[in-house]
Design a protein around this motif. Structure first.
Motif, PDB file in Angstrom:
ATOM      1  N   ALA A  85      28.211 109.747  44.747  1.00  0.00           N
ATOM      2  CA  ALA A  85      27.317 108.649  45.126  1.00  0.00           C
ATOM      3  C   ALA A  85      27.350 107.533  44.081  1.00  0.00           C
ATOM      4  O   ALA A  85      27.432 106.342  44.423  1.00  0.00           O
ATOM      5  N   LEU A  86      27.304 107.915  42.804  1.00  0.00           N
ATOM      6  CA  LEU A  86      27.324 106.922  41.727  1.00  0.00           C
ATOM      7  C   LEU A  86      28.635 106.135  41.732  1.00  0.00           C
ATOM      8  O   LEU A  86      28.639 104.900  41.692  1.00  0.00           O
ATOM      9  N   CYS A  87      29.750 106.855  41.788  1.00  0.00           N
ATOM     10  CA  CYS A  87      31.063 106.203  41.718  1.00  0.00           C
ATOM     11  C   CYS A  87      31.356 105.371  42.962  1.00  0.00           C
ATOM     12  O   CYS A  87      31.929 104.281  42.869  1.00  0.00           O
ATOM     13  N   TYR A  88      30.955 105.888  44.129  1.00  0.00           N
ATOM     14  CA  TYR A  88      31.237 105.132  45.351  1.00  0.00           C
ATOM     15  C   TYR A  88      30.408 103.854  45.384  1.00  0.00           C
ATOM     16  O   TYR A  88      30.904 102.805  45.821  1.00  0.00           O
ATOM     17  N   PHE A  89      29.165 103.929  44.936  1.00  0.00           N
ATOM     18  CA  PHE A  89      28.338 102.726  44.933  1.00  0.00           C
ATOM     19  C   PHE A  89      28.946 101.677  44.006  1.00  0.00           C
ATOM     20  O   PHE A  89      28.974 100.491  44.336  1.00  0.00           O
ATOM     21  N   LEU A 110      21.925 101.272  37.754  1.00  0.00           N
ATOM     22  CA  LEU A 110      20.591 100.843  38.177  1.00  0.00           C
ATOM     23  C   LEU A 110      20.219 101.484  39.513  1.00  0.00           C
ATOM     24  O   LEU A 110      19.072 101.888  39.728  1.00  0.00           O
ATOM     25  N   PHE A 111      21.201 101.578  40.391  1.00  0.00           N
ATOM     26  CA  PHE A 111      20.981 102.223  41.685  1.00  0.00           C
ATOM     27  C   PHE A 111      20.594 103.685  41.496  1.00  0.00           C
ATOM     28  O   PHE A 111      19.666 104.181  42.143  1.00  0.00           O
ATOM     29  N   LEU A 112      21.291 104.366  40.590  1.00  0.00           N
ATOM     30  CA  LEU A 112      20.991 105.775  40.340  1.00  0.00           C
ATOM     31  C   LEU A 112      19.571 105.934  39.809  1.00  0.00           C
ATOM     32  O   LEU A 112      18.824 106.819  40.251  1.00  0.00           O
ATOM     33  N   GLY A 113      19.180 105.073  38.860  1.00  0.00           N
ATOM     34  CA  GLY A 113      17.827 105.145  38.331  1.00  0.00           C
ATOM     35  C   GLY A 113      16.771 104.858  39.391  1.00  0.00           C
ATOM     36  O   GLY A 113      15.744 105.542  39.468  1.00  0.00           O
ATOM     37  N   ARG A 115      17.089 105.337  42.558  1.00  0.00           N
ATOM     38  CA  ARG A 115      17.070 106.447  43.512  1.00  0.00           C
ATOM     39  C   ARG A 115      16.191 107.579  42.995  1.00  0.00           C
ATOM     40  O   ARG A 115      15.380 108.143  43.743  1.00  0.00           O
ATOM     41  N   PHE A 116      16.332 107.913  41.721  1.00  0.00           N
ATOM     42  CA  PHE A 116      15.495 108.964  41.145  1.00  0.00           C
ATOM     43  C   PHE A 116      14.024 108.557  41.138  1.00  0.00           C
ATOM     44  O   PHE A 116      13.130 109.376  41.372  1.00  0.00           O
ATOM     45  N   GLY A 117      13.769 107.277  40.852  1.00  0.00           N
ATOM     46  CA  GLY A 117      12.399 106.794  40.869  1.00  0.00           C
ATOM     47  C   GLY A 117      11.779 106.869  42.255  1.00  0.00           C
ATOM     48  O   GLY A 117      10.625 107.284  42.418  1.00  0.00           O
ATOM     49  N   LEU A 118      12.548 106.489  43.251  1.00  0.00           N
ATOM     50  CA  LEU A 118      12.074 106.564  44.631  1.00  0.00           C
ATOM     51  C   LEU A 118      11.789 108.007  45.032  1.00  0.00           C
ATOM     52  O   LEU A 118      10.759 108.302  45.654  1.00  0.00           O
ATOM     53  N   ALA A 119      12.702 108.901  44.667  1.00  0.00           N
ATOM     54  CA  ALA A 119      12.538 110.306  45.029  1.00  0.00           C
ATOM     55  C   ALA A 119      11.284 110.901  44.404  1.00  0.00           C
ATOM     56  O   ALA A 119      10.518 111.608  45.060  1.00  0.00           O
ATOM     57  N   SER A 120      11.057 110.603  43.125  1.00  0.00           N
ATOM     58  CA  SER A 120       9.891 111.167  42.439  1.00  0.00           C
ATOM     59  C   SER A 120       8.591 110.600  42.986  1.00  0.00           C
ATOM     60  O   SER A 120       7.550 111.263  42.961  1.00  0.00           O
ATOM     61  N   GLY A 121       8.637 109.376  43.507  1.00  0.00           N
ATOM     62  CA  GLY A 121       7.440 108.770  44.049  1.00  0.00           C
ATOM     63  C   GLY A 121       7.128 109.201  45.467  1.00  0.00           C
ATOM     64  O   GLY A 121       5.966 109.317  45.858  1.00  0.00           O
ATOM     65  N   VAL A 122       8.184 109.459  46.243  1.00  0.00           N
ATOM     66  CA  VAL A 122       8.006 109.776  47.665  1.00  0.00           C
ATOM     67  C   VAL A 122       7.809 111.269  47.892  1.00  0.00           C
ATOM     68  O   VAL A 122       7.008 111.675  48.740  1.00  0.00           O
ATOM     69  N   ALA A 123       8.546 112.098  47.153  1.00  0.00           N
ATOM     70  CA  ALA A 123       8.533 113.540  47.396  1.00  0.00           C
ATOM     71  C   ALA A 123       7.136 114.158  47.447  1.00  0.00           C
ATOM     72  O   ALA A 123       6.846 114.957  48.346  1.00  0.00           O
ATOM     73  N   PRO A 124       6.226 113.822  46.512  1.00  0.00           N
ATOM     74  CA  PRO A 124       4.889 114.446  46.559  1.00  0.00           C
ATOM     75  C   PRO A 124       4.098 114.113  47.821  1.00  0.00           C
ATOM     76  O   PRO A 124       3.146 114.811  48.160  1.00  0.00           O
ATOM     77  N   LEU A 125       4.475 113.041  48.518  1.00  0.00           N
ATOM     78  CA  LEU A 125       3.751 112.616  49.709  1.00  0.00           C
ATOM     79  C   LEU A 125       4.235 113.322  50.971  1.00  0.00           C
ATOM     80  O   LEU A 125       3.605 113.208  52.030  1.00  0.00           O
ATOM     81  N   LEU A 126       5.347 114.040  50.862  1.00  0.00           N
ATOM     82  CA  LEU A 126       5.957 114.672  52.025  1.00  0.00           C
ATOM     83  C   LEU A 126       5.538 116.129  52.143  1.00  0.00           C
ATOM     84  O   LEU A 126       5.152 116.756  51.152  1.00  0.00           O
ATOM     85  N   PRO A 127       5.631 116.698  53.352  1.00  0.00           N
ATOM     86  CA  PRO A 127       5.381 118.137  53.507  1.00  0.00           C
ATOM     87  C   PRO A 127       6.337 118.934  52.643  1.00  0.00           C
ATOM     88  O   PRO A 127       7.477 118.502  52.386  1.00  0.00           O
ATOM     89  N   ALA A 128       5.912 120.084  52.190  1.00  0.00           N
ATOM     90  CA  ALA A 128       6.713 120.880  51.260  1.00  0.00           C
ATOM     91  C   ALA A 128       8.114 121.159  51.776  1.00  0.00           C
ATOM     92  O   ALA A 128       9.086 121.156  51.023  1.00  0.00           O
ATOM     93  N   GLY A 129       8.258 121.392  53.067  1.00  0.00           N
ATOM     94  CA  GLY A 129       9.555 121.768  53.624  1.00  0.00           C
ATOM     95  C   GLY A 129      10.605 120.685  53.595  1.00  0.00           C
ATOM     96  O   GLY A 129      11.797 120.980  53.687  1.00  0.00           O
ATOM     97  N   GLY A 138      17.374 107.309  48.856  1.00  0.00           N
ATOM     98  CA  GLY A 138      17.951 106.166  48.161  1.00  0.00           C
ATOM     99  C   GLY A 138      19.394 105.912  48.550  1.00  0.00           C
ATOM    100  O   GLY A 138      19.846 104.759  48.623  1.00  0.00           O
ATOM    101  N   PHE A 139      20.144 106.994  48.803  1.00  0.00           N
ATOM    102  CA  PHE A 139      21.529 106.827  49.237  1.00  0.00           C
ATOM    103  C   PHE A 139      21.586 106.077  50.564  1.00  0.00           C
ATOM    104  O   PHE A 139      22.415 105.190  50.766  1.00  0.00           O
ATOM    105  N   LEU A 140      20.694 106.462  51.472  1.00  0.00           N
ATOM    106  CA  LEU A 140      20.675 105.834  52.789  1.00  0.00           C
ATOM    107  C   LEU A 140      20.311 104.357  52.690  1.00  0.00           C
ATOM    108  O   LEU A 140      20.961 103.498  53.310  1.00  0.00           O
ATOM    109  N   ILE A 141      19.296 104.051  51.882  1.00  0.00           N
ATOM    110  CA  ILE A 141      18.889 102.662  51.695  1.00  0.00           C
ATOM    111  C   ILE A 141      20.023 101.858  51.058  1.00  0.00           C
ATOM    112  O   ILE A 141      20.326 100.726  51.475  1.00  0.00           O
TER     113      ILE A 141
END
Length: 217
Positions: A85-89, A110-113, A115-129, A138-141
């Motif tokens: 993902a990093l290299c292709y971007f 910057l994209f990688l950073g 993506r991790f920021g988005l994941a850490s912010g969104v994950a707690p809001l989602l159902p556990a599964g 972030g890859f999709l966006i």
């Protein structure tokens, strides 16, 4: 009953995830198809050649993880995916959008950073599964973002190829997210669909890069 880690896995046996393991052949087929396409091109394209090898490594690493789920096989599964993902971007920023190699590398980091920021912010809001899928949002966006930027540069062909790849990835991410959610209704799980569709996704991405190769690679 939900398996250990994935719906299909109900024990620690080597072949406890037969569909999840065998479906990794999709990555090997994607690498082979891209390699043959590179051969027909008749000239070297070292960045895409390296990414093609990495796709094969992704298939092997994922197979190892789905047959021997341990810490080292988890790394063998996750690290090549993140690296691709990093290299292709970075390649996309340089080849599709015309950024210099230095700016493309900075943009990829910057994209990688982000993506991790988005994941850490969104994950707690989602159902556990489905929290495990948040890291891929972030890859999709990013994929659709590059497609839009390519369209803005007047490169409709590349934009179309990336958009199709983005739609495939959206479907793939749906399979991954629903693996645990629908475990009761689909005992063998849906993670194998993530592998099959991602094999197609990576081929489409490699194909887009090959079709857009500079005159002298």
């Amino acid at each position: 009953m939900q398996g250990v880690g994935y719906c299909e896995r109900l024990s620690g046996a080597f072949w406890a995830e037969p569909l999840n393991a065998i479906s990794n052949a999709a990555f090997l087929l994607a690498a082979l198809a891209a390699f043959l396409m590179l051969r027909r091109q008749g000239r070297r394209d070292r960045p895409v050649e390296a990414l093609t090898i990495l796709v094969g490594i992704i298939g092997v690493g994922s197979f190892l993880f789905h047959t021997m789920p341990q810490r080292w096989t988890l790394l063998a599964d996750v690290v090549p995916i993140q690296l691709f993902a990093l290299c292709y971007f970075g390649l996309a920023l340089n080849r599709f959008l015309g950024l210099s190699p230095l700016l493309a590398a900075i943009g990829a980091l910057l994209f990688l950073g982000a993506r991790f920021g988005l994941a850490s912010g969104v994950a707690p809001l989602l159902p556990a599964g489905v929290r495990g899928s948040a890291g891929y949002a972030g890859f999709l966006i990013g994929l659709f973002g590059v497609a839009l930027a390519a369209r803005g540069r007047g490169d409709a062909a590349t934009a179309g190829r990336l958009a199709v790849a983005g739609l495939v990835f959206a479907l793939s991410l749906t399979f991954r997210s629903l693996d645990s959610v629908l475990c009761g209704a689909v005992p063998f799980g849906l993670h194998w669909g993530w592998h099959l569709l991602n094999g197609l996704l990576l081929y489409l991405l490699l194909r887009a890069a090959i079709r857009h190769a500079p005159a002298m690679a």
